[in-house]
Design a protein around this motif. Structure first.
Motif, mmCIF file in Angstrom:
data_model
loop_
_atom_site.group_PDB
_atom_site.id
_atom_site.type_symbol
_atom_site.label_atom_id
_atom_site.label_comp_id
_atom_site.label_asym_id
_atom_site.label_seq_id
_atom_site.Cartn_x
_atom_site.Cartn_y
_atom_site.Cartn_z
ATOM 1 N N ILE A 113 14.851 2.972 -3.989
ATOM 2 C CA ILE A 113 13.884 4.061 -3.927
ATOM 3 C C ILE A 113 13.061 3.947 -2.639
ATOM 4 C CG2 ILE A 113 13.723 4.259 -6.438
ATOM 5 C CD1 ILE A 113 10.970 2.928 -6.262
ATOM 6 N N ARG A 114 12.565 5.095 -2.194
ATOM 7 C CA ARG A 114 11.715 5.124 -1.008
ATOM 8 C C ARG A 114 10.653 6.198 -1.232
ATOM 9 N NH1 ARG A 114 14.387 5.873 4.865
ATOM 10 N NH2 ARG A 114 15.089 7.847 3.953
ATOM 11 N N GLU B 236 4.753 7.402 -6.453
ATOM 12 C CA GLU B 236 4.735 8.492 -7.432
ATOM 13 C C GLU B 236 5.951 9.398 -7.297
ATOM 14 O OE1 GLU B 236 2.459 8.871 -9.875
ATOM 15 O OE2 GLU B 236 1.615 6.957 -9.192
ATOM 16 N N THR B 237 6.381 9.615 -6.071
ATOM 17 C CA THR B 237 7.547 10.457 -5.793
ATOM 18 C C THR B 237 8.284 9.856 -4.605
ATOM 19 O OG1 THR B 237 6.315 11.889 -4.281
ATOM 20 C CG2 THR B 237 6.409 12.565 -6.601
ATOM 21 N N GLY B 238 9.488 10.317 -4.378
ATOM 22 C CA GLY B 238 10.228 9.831 -3.225
ATOM 23 C C GLY B 238 11.710 10.090 -3.337
ATOM 24 N N GLU B 239 12.456 9.380 -2.512
ATOM 25 C CA GLU B 239 13.912 9.472 -2.505
ATOM 26 C C GLU B 239 14.497 8.347 -3.354
ATOM 27 O OE1 GLU B 239 15.403 10.496 1.736
ATOM 28 O OE2 GLU B 239 13.543 9.345 1.975
ATOM 29 N N GLU C 133 5.946 4.204 2.107
ATOM 30 C CA GLU C 133 6.599 5.319 2.771
ATOM 31 C C GLU C 133 7.544 4.790 3.844
ATOM 32 O OE1 GLU C 133 3.944 8.223 4.226
ATOM 33 O OE2 GLU C 133 2.934 8.527 2.309
ATOM 34 N N GLY C 134 8.810 5.177 3.749
ATOM 35 C CA GLY C 134 9.783 4.800 4.755
ATOM 36 C C GLY C 134 10.541 3.518 4.469
ATOM 37 N N ALA C 135 10.021 2.635 3.617
ATOM 38 C CA ALA C 135 10.698 1.372 3.316
ATOM 39 C C ALA C 135 11.471 1.511 2.011
ATOM 40 C CB ALA C 135 9.674 0.244 3.204
ATOM 41 N N THR D 87 0.827 -1.196 0.000
ATOM 42 C CA THR D 87 0.000 0.000 0.000
ATOM 43 C C THR D 87 0.864 1.249 0.000
ATOM 44 O OG1 THR D 87 -0.067 0.189 2.394
ATOM 45 C CG2 THR D 87 -1.719 -1.247 1.368
ATOM 46 N N GLY D 88 0.203 2.387 -0.264
ATOM 47 C CA GLY D 88 0.937 3.649 -0.252
ATOM 48 C C GLY D 88 1.610 3.891 1.071
#
Length: 203
Positions: free
Chosen positions: A199-200, A176-179, A7-9, A2-3
């Motif tokens: 990516i994260r 969609e976006t991230g590090e 996040e964070g992983a 899921t979204g």
């Protein structure tokens, strides 16, 4: 996933380098094979060393502009700091629209999810090249509506962009976006190198 899970992983998009890694072949040409062989062992030398042989474009790798453009930058012209930043995802389906435009600025990488199999319009690729991002990462093989099978690669190289390709495709949905981290070894004067891609989501 899921979204919220994304996040964070950190998600690793890097293919393993082992005997099963695919090697590029076309007609009578083949890239160098990948081998990992024991060179020194603890019983004889007191330590273990392995000898690695491979091509610069083996497995998940980054192409420097000189891979396709005469006089283009080599791998060492890309600073380490440029390999760590933020990404924005674009799908091949979006790139199939001739009027494709991408608003906003600031990302250091573009992440192209080409797993939907859509054929990108050449004009859409030109719109991508106008973005400030210096590194483009593809998940899946991007097909371009052009007779030259390497047109996408050549245009990126001519625009001074670096291309990361041959990433893992069976990783589920992408944020969609991230590090993002796309960090190759510090090789000098070469056209590319294997690279670790992480990516994260949530940036």
């Amino acid at each position: 996933m899921t979204g919220r899970d994304m996040e964070g992983a950190w998600l690793d998009l890097t293919r393993p380098l082992d005997a099963d890694v695919a090697i590029y072949r076309e007609g009578s040409y083949s890239d160098p094979p990948f081998t990992a062989a024991l060179w020194a062992d603890r019983a004889a030398q007191g330590y273990e060393v392995w000898r690695l042989t491979m091509g610069t474009q083996t497995g998940t790798h980054i192409d420097a502009p000189c891979h396709f453009a005469a006089g283009g930058d080599t791998l060492d012209k890309l600073g380490a700091g440029e390999c760590v930043g933020t990404f924005r995802k674009v799908t091949a389906g979006q790139l199939a629209a001739p009027g494709f435009r991408l608003s906003g600025t600031g990302e250091t990488h573009l992440l192209i999810d080409a797993r939907d199999g859509a054929m990108a319009a050449p004009g859409a690729v030109e719109a991508l090249l106008a973005r400030p991002a210096r590194i483009v990462v593809t998940v899946g093989a991007l097909a371009l509506d052009h007779p030259d099978p390497f047109r996408f690669h050549r245009r990126l190289a001519q625009a001074g962009k670096y291309l990361v390709e041959d990433t893992l495709g069976d990783v589920g949905p992408l944020p969609e976006t991230g590090e993002i981290i796309t960090l190759p070894p510090r090789l000098v004067g070469v056209s590319g190198a294997p690279v670790r891609v992480l990516i994260r989501g949530g940036a």
